[in-house]
Design a protein around this motif. Structure first.
Motif, short mmCIF file in Angstrom:
data_model
loop_
_atom_site.label_atom_id
_atom_site.label_comp_id
_atom_site.label_asym_id
_atom_site.label_seq_id
_atom_site.Cartn_x
_atom_site.Cartn_y
_atom_site.Cartn_z
N TYR A 79 -7.75 5.80 6.46
CA TYR A 79 -7.12 6.33 7.68
C TYR A 79 -5.67 5.88 7.68
O TYR A 79 -5.38 4.70 7.84
CB TYR A 79 -7.84 5.83 8.93
CG TYR A 79 -7.60 6.69 10.15
CD1 TYR A 79 -8.56 7.59 10.58
CD2 TYR A 79 -6.40 6.62 10.87
CE1 TYR A 79 -8.35 8.40 11.69
CE2 TYR A 79 -6.19 7.42 11.97
CZ TYR A 79 -7.17 8.31 12.38
OH TYR A 79 -6.95 9.12 13.48
N ALA A 91 -5.77 6.61 18.18
CA ALA A 91 -7.06 6.11 17.67
C ALA A 91 -8.26 6.89 18.19
O ALA A 91 -9.40 6.54 17.90
CB ALA A 91 -7.23 4.64 18.04
N PHE A 94 -10.45 7.96 15.35
CA PHE A 94 -10.59 6.98 14.28
C PHE A 94 -12.04 6.80 13.86
O PHE A 94 -12.38 6.89 12.67
CB PHE A 94 -9.99 5.64 14.72
CG PHE A 94 -10.11 4.55 13.70
CD1 PHE A 94 -9.28 4.52 12.59
CD2 PHE A 94 -11.06 3.55 13.84
CE1 PHE A 94 -9.39 3.52 11.64
CE2 PHE A 94 -11.18 2.54 12.91
CZ PHE A 94 -10.34 2.52 11.80
N CYS A 161 0.02 3.40 15.27
CA CYS A 161 -0.89 3.85 16.33
C CYS A 161 -0.13 3.80 17.66
O CYS A 161 0.70 2.92 17.87
CB CYS A 161 -2.12 2.94 16.36
SG CYS A 161 -3.46 3.58 17.37
#
Length: 556
Positions: A79, A91, A94, A161
């Motif tokens: 990722y 996220a 994720f 992020c």
């Protein structure tokens, strides 16, 4: 598995990342060996944190490791976070993405994952911690010991992020994988040494493996950068003295060296000079180096100097004062948009969103190849070569040329206004022309949706409220937001349904309600409250058959 939130561009080898570089042979030898020994050895520490300043080569190392172990069929998931990368900038997807990749590599994990999803169909709508426990931890713990030796997961650019809260959540999730199965699961994480990341590592992952790139011997790093420069400047065969000067200027930053190489080799001015015989190769590089003389010597100062050099070099001597003013305005608008977009767009889509002729954008940016990644085809996204350029443009202390400095809130406000303008002129009932109120979302091909809702319209549908929120704007009764919702609410929700993004739309309405709560707009706030009730109550119907929204509105 289609129910899992999934970001296909997160994988290290996603289609759009075909040109992303790997470590050149002979460089980063010690770092790569340390990581290899940790992956292949008996070290009980299951996480390796590779940290370093912006531009020190973390992502290139991560890609190189991922590529090596992908070739060995031991990389089970990756990722790569990226601001401006759409779903990879946060996220929310994720867990689903990691789960999908694990299922693709491990058949037994896929069986266990399907079992978990059938047991709790709403798990994908729960908080990340619960998703991780049910979709990752529990299936991993049930895997046979010999299903795969030392599987590897690579998580790159965690600092990219979008929020500190999300970063903390991801680190907590990864910490929870410790001792959950009897195999030596390995997780390589790269990031800048930001305070929230350091704090979370100290709190949740004390004693895990850590390597700080800026702590590596300057001699070794300079050797690597020298090899890098000679490889990338092979076409002009620079003298050793030139390479040595470039190495000193790089100050340990590979991104400086990479930007310098692109600036030297790809700049139109360079090849014009060579073709016309005005100067010899060595002389033009020496002249260019003289423009980088600085009083400050920190690595960040070196990087900022080259970014300013690239930007200023795009100003041609033949420009009139008015040309220069127009150029600065266009560059600031374009670059300001690029560094604040939540998902990169093609030049064509960007020109439509910004209401600027495509040829003007192309002409303005044609000398910025050193900092912008131009796609090979017009349909692909225009990207920044490195996120450090975003940091530079948005920081008044670093970008000392006010002509190029980007005001982040103003850039978001401009994009929010342009998104609302575009949607107001484009959206309509039955925008995908299915002519059937009962047509299911699953019954319409994705390419038909993409033809009827081009990328810039889909972008505006998805992100207009996020741009509004980032701009810090206050809402008012009867303002452009209020009028847009009154006239195009149902069209907007219909479009989101065709895009399979109703959940994102409901989250956006929540954000809009938060903005309205702190603004002086009682009528608009009440309207948004009703919109939220309507969207939640009829969510299932809208998701299944978008055109049902008009009937649902009548009933509501």
């Amino acid at each position: 598995l289609d129910s899992l939130p999934y970001a296909p561009n997160a994988a290290f080898n996603a289609l759009e990342k075909g040109d992303d570089p790997l470590c050149i042979r002979g460089t980063r030898v010690d770092v790569l060996n340390d990581i290899r020994k940790w992956i292949d050895g008996e070290d009980k520490r299951h996480i390796f944190w590779l940290s370093g300043w912006a531009g020190t080569g973390k992502s290139t190392i991560a890609r190189t490791v991922a590529r090596k172990y992908y070739g060995k069929s031991r990389l089970v998931a990756s990722y790569f976070f990226s601001k401006g990368g759409g779903d990879t900038g946060n996220a929310t997807k994720f867990v689903g993405t990691i789960a999908r990749q694990l299922a693709g590599k491990l058949p037994e994990f896929e069986r266990l994952l399907r079992k978990a999803l059938s047991k709790d169909k709403d798990i994908v709508h729960r908080v990340l911690k619960d998703q991780w426990q049910e979709l990752i931890i529990t299936p991993l713990a049930q895997l046979p010991v010999d299903s795969l030796p030392s599987p590897l997961i690579v998580v790159d650019a965690l600092d990219e992020c979008d929020t500190e809260s999300s970063i903390r959540q991801v680190l907590q999730l990864l910490a929870d994988t410790r001792n959950q199965n009897r195999q030596l699961l390995r997780i390589l994480i790269t990031s800048r040494p930001e305070v929230p990341i350091r704090d979370e590592f100290s709190r949740f992952l004390p004693g895990e493996h850590q390597l700080i790139l800026q702590d590596i011997s300057k001699f070794i790093v300079d050797q690597d950068i020298s090899i890098f420069l000679k490889h990338n400047l092979a076409q002009i065969s620079p003298e050793d003295e030139i390479v040595a000067q470039l190495v000193r200027k790089a100050a340990g930053l590979f991104i400086w060296a990479a930007t310098a190489c692109r600036f030297i080799c790809e700049g139109l001015w360079f090849w014009t000079a060579i073709f016309c015989g005005f100067v010899r190769e060595g002389l033009i590089v020496k002249q260019w180096l003289q423009t980088l003389v600085m009083s400050n010597t920190t690595p960040e100062d070196h990087l900022d100097a080259i970014y300013l050099t690239v930007l200023n070099s795009s100003l041609h001597s033949r420009f009139s004062p008015q040309d220069i003013t127009d150029f600065h305005g266009t560059v600031r608008d374009v670059l300001g948009s690029m560094v604040t977009l939540f998902s990169f767009l093609s030049v064509k889509s960007l020109s439509i969103l910004l209401l600027k002729p495509e040829k003007d954008l192309t002409w303005t940016m044609k000398d910025l190849h050193a900092i912008l990644d131009f796609p090979k085809d017009n349909a692909s996204a225009l990207r920044l070569h490195h996120p450090s350029f975003r940091d530079f443009l948005l920081n008044r202390e670093r970008c000392r040329d006010s002509y190029f400095l980007v005001d982040e809130k103003q850039a978001h406000q401009m994009l929010a206004n342009n998104c609302i303008r575009l949607l107001s002129t484009y959206l309509k009932q039955d925008v995908c022309k299915v002519n059937s109120p009962g047509m299911l979302t699953a019954g319409v091909e994705r390419n038909q949706v993409d033809q009827c809702l081009p990328p810039e319209v889909q972008y505006a549908c998805h992100y207009w409220i996020q741009h509004l929120q980032k701009s810090g704007a206050q809402l008012r009764d009867n303002d452009k937001v209020h009028r847009f919702l009154q006239e195009h609410l149902l069209n907007w929700l219909e479009a989101l349904s065709w895009m399979r993004k109703v959940s994102e739309g409901i989250n956006a309405i929540n954000s809009l309600q938060s903005i309205a709560l702190t603004s002086d707009c009682p009528r608009l706030y009440a309207f948004i409250y009703d919109i939220k009730r309507f969207a939640l109550y009829h969510r299932s119907a809208i998701e299944q058959a978008p055109l049902q929204i008009y009937y649902c509105a009548l009933v509501f």
